[in-house]
Motif scaffolding. Structure first.
Motif, PDB file in Angstrom:
ATOM      1  N   LEU A 261       4.734  -4.081   7.583  1.00  0.00           N
ATOM      2  CA  LEU A 261       5.818  -4.685   6.818  1.00  0.00           C
ATOM      3  C   LEU A 261       6.543  -3.632   5.982  1.00  0.00           C
ATOM      4  CD1 LEU A 261       7.199  -7.377   6.128  1.00  0.00           C
ATOM      5  CD2 LEU A 261       5.562  -7.636   4.252  1.00  0.00           C
ATOM      6  N   LYS A 262       5.782  -2.720   5.400  1.00  0.00           N
ATOM      7  CA  LYS A 262       6.379  -1.644   4.612  1.00  0.00           C
ATOM      8  C   LYS A 262       7.277  -0.773   5.479  1.00  0.00           C
ATOM      9  CE  LYS A 262       5.211   2.246   1.591  1.00  0.00           C
ATOM     10  NZ  LYS A 262       4.107   3.047   0.987  1.00  0.00           N
ATOM     11  N   GLU A 263       6.826  -0.479   6.708  1.00  0.00           N
ATOM     12  CA  GLU A 263       7.646   0.317   7.629  1.00  0.00           C
ATOM     13  C   GLU A 263       8.944  -0.417   7.968  1.00  0.00           C
ATOM     14  OE1 GLU A 263       6.641   2.487  11.790  1.00  0.00           O
ATOM     15  OE2 GLU A 263       7.091   0.339  11.908  1.00  0.00           O
ATOM     16  N   GLU A 264       8.847  -1.726   8.217  1.00  0.00           N
ATOM     17  CA  GLU A 264      10.036  -2.521   8.528  1.00  0.00           C
ATOM     18  C   GLU A 264      11.039  -2.457   7.379  1.00  0.00           C
ATOM     19  OE1 GLU A 264      10.288  -5.329  11.457  1.00  0.00           O
ATOM     20  OE2 GLU A 264       9.600  -3.344  12.049  1.00  0.00           O
ATOM     21  N   GLN A 265      10.547  -2.604   6.166  1.00  0.00           N
ATOM     22  CA  GLN A 265      11.430  -2.578   4.998  1.00  0.00           C
ATOM     23  C   GLN A 265      12.086  -1.210   4.835  1.00  0.00           C
ATOM     24  OE1 GLN A 265       8.636  -3.782   1.984  1.00  0.00           O
ATOM     25  NE2 GLN A 265       8.964  -5.972   2.338  1.00  0.00           N
ATOM     26  N   GLU A 266      11.321  -0.147   5.056  1.00  0.00           N
ATOM     27  CA  GLU A 266      11.883   1.204   4.948  1.00  0.00           C
ATOM     28  C   GLU A 266      12.944   1.448   6.009  1.00  0.00           C
ATOM     29  OE1 GLU A 266       8.473   3.693   5.231  1.00  0.00           O
ATOM     30  OE2 GLU A 266       7.890   3.444   3.126  1.00  0.00           O
ATOM     31  N   LYS A 267      12.719   0.941   7.228  1.00  0.00           N
ATOM     32  CA  LYS A 267      13.718   1.096   8.287  1.00  0.00           C
ATOM     33  C   LYS A 267      14.991   0.343   7.948  1.00  0.00           C
ATOM     34  CE  LYS A 267      11.014   2.115  12.434  1.00  0.00           C
ATOM     35  NZ  LYS A 267      10.664   1.668  13.816  1.00  0.00           N
ATOM     36  N   ASN A 268      14.832  -0.866   7.413  1.00  0.00           N
ATOM     37  CA  ASN A 268      16.002  -1.667   7.054  1.00  0.00           C
ATOM     38  C   ASN A 268      16.811  -0.991   5.947  1.00  0.00           C
ATOM     39  OD1 ASN A 268      15.366  -3.651   8.917  1.00  0.00           O
ATOM     40  ND2 ASN A 268      14.203  -4.886   7.452  1.00  0.00           N
TER      41      ASN A 268
END
Length: 332
Positions: A293-300
């Motif tokens: 989830l943290k990776e998804e947020q950073e990508k966004n």
């Protein structure tokens, strides 16, 4: 049944099928355009599978799809009708899903497209109402196990194909020639790496693959020769990184995600892929879910910054071009 009566019955069935084809085709388009996605959140509190069995369901599910050795040729038309009338609705659906799945995968393996006529050949008139539900289940299984999408590629002739969800060569076959899609296998390997701390020892990978019936140096009916596939083909394509463990003597090796994997998929996608196969919620892997989830947020956030950094004139120019593209092209 006398030959004359059987011929009349066959002719009547063909006429009924012809009348239903148009309605079934329209239902197929709606099914593929707006599939019902079963939510893994609804799987409850299933026990988390052991590391060695996390990906076993991939091969088990595939094998079960082809395990039914019974044949409709064992019945004549009259007995077949009575047989299907006598069994519950859900059993009909369960029986037809593997038959339709086999048709689609066989055509994919031999590089042939699948027509509506191909799919309807295993359905009787009485089963046409079940076709959308069965097709939805087949499309879900293809997505969940093989990471391919069932897509209509030629609407005028109602022709369908399986499209790899990753940009693997040869539409997911990896190597030139015929064969089954390797996309799901790659997603399984990526999930193993992620679930082993983003860096998995080669011996751990093979331990899990052996539990799936996949052995190094032994050709597999779906994956081909797996050692070459994961240590050469997928490494060359930059989906995997294969390197020697530092200071190991004798040499040991480990796998990491390659740059192409980072570009085309995500940890969350890999986690959901394995969780869906094993019928559990991805949130059950609490620490892994938080990392994904943290990776998804950073990508966004990164994508938002890139979008904001584009000059206003450039964005206006892009809008003008897009607005002038014909709707048919814009939907591609």
């Amino acid at each position: 049944m006398p030959r004359g009566q059987k011929s009349k019955l066959n002719a009547r069935e063909r006429r009924h099928r012809a009348r239903n084809n148009a309605q079934v085709s329209e239902g197929t388009k709606e099914t593929l355009q707006a599939p019902e996605e079963s939510s893994p959140e609804s799987c409850g509190t299933s026990e988390m599978p052991e590391k060695e069995s996390v990906s076993r369901a991939t091969i088990d599910t595939f094998s079960s799809s082809f395990s039914d050795e019974s044949s409709i040729d064992d019945f004549d038309e009259e007995n077949l009708f009575r047989y299907y009338q006598s069994i519950p609705h859900q059993n009909i659906v369960a029986r037809k899903v593997p038959l339709l799945l086999q048709i689609l995968l066989d055509n994919y393996r031999t590089k042939q497209l699948t027509t509506m006529e191909d799919m309807l050949q295993v359905f009787d008139d009485e089963e046409m109402d079940d076709f959308p539900e069965i097709l939805r289940k087949v499309a879900e299984r293809l997505s969940d196990i093989f990471a391919v999408e069932l897509r209509e590629v030629e609407s005028s002739r109602r022709v369908y194909d399986l499209i790899s969800k990753l940009k693997l060569p040869n539409n997911g076959r990896v190597r030139a020639g015929k064969g089954f899609p390797k996309t799901g296998f790659l997603m399984t390997i990526l999930a193993m790496i992620f679930m082993n701390g983003n860096c998995a020892r080669e011996e751990d990978i093979w331990r899990t693959l052996r539990s799936m019936g996949v052995y190094p140096g032994k050709k597999h009916q779906i994956y081909g020769e797996p050692r070459k596939l994961i240590t050469q083909d997928l490494v060359k394509l930059k989906y995997l990184e294969y390197r020697q463990v530092a200071n190991s003597d004798p040499p040991k090796y480990e796998f990491l995600w390659g740059p192409q994997a980072h570009a085309e998929t995500s940890k969350m996608t890999a986690l959901k892929f394995v969780a869906k196969i094993n019928e559990i919620s991805p949130k059950y892997f609490a620490d892994l879910y938080e990392e994904a989830l943290k990776e998804e947020q950073e990508k966004n956030q990164s994508n938002h910054k890139v979008s904001s950094a584009i000059p206003l004139k450039a964005r206006a120019f892009s809008f003008v071009i897009c607005s002038q593209v014909s709707p048919s092209i814009a939907q591609v």
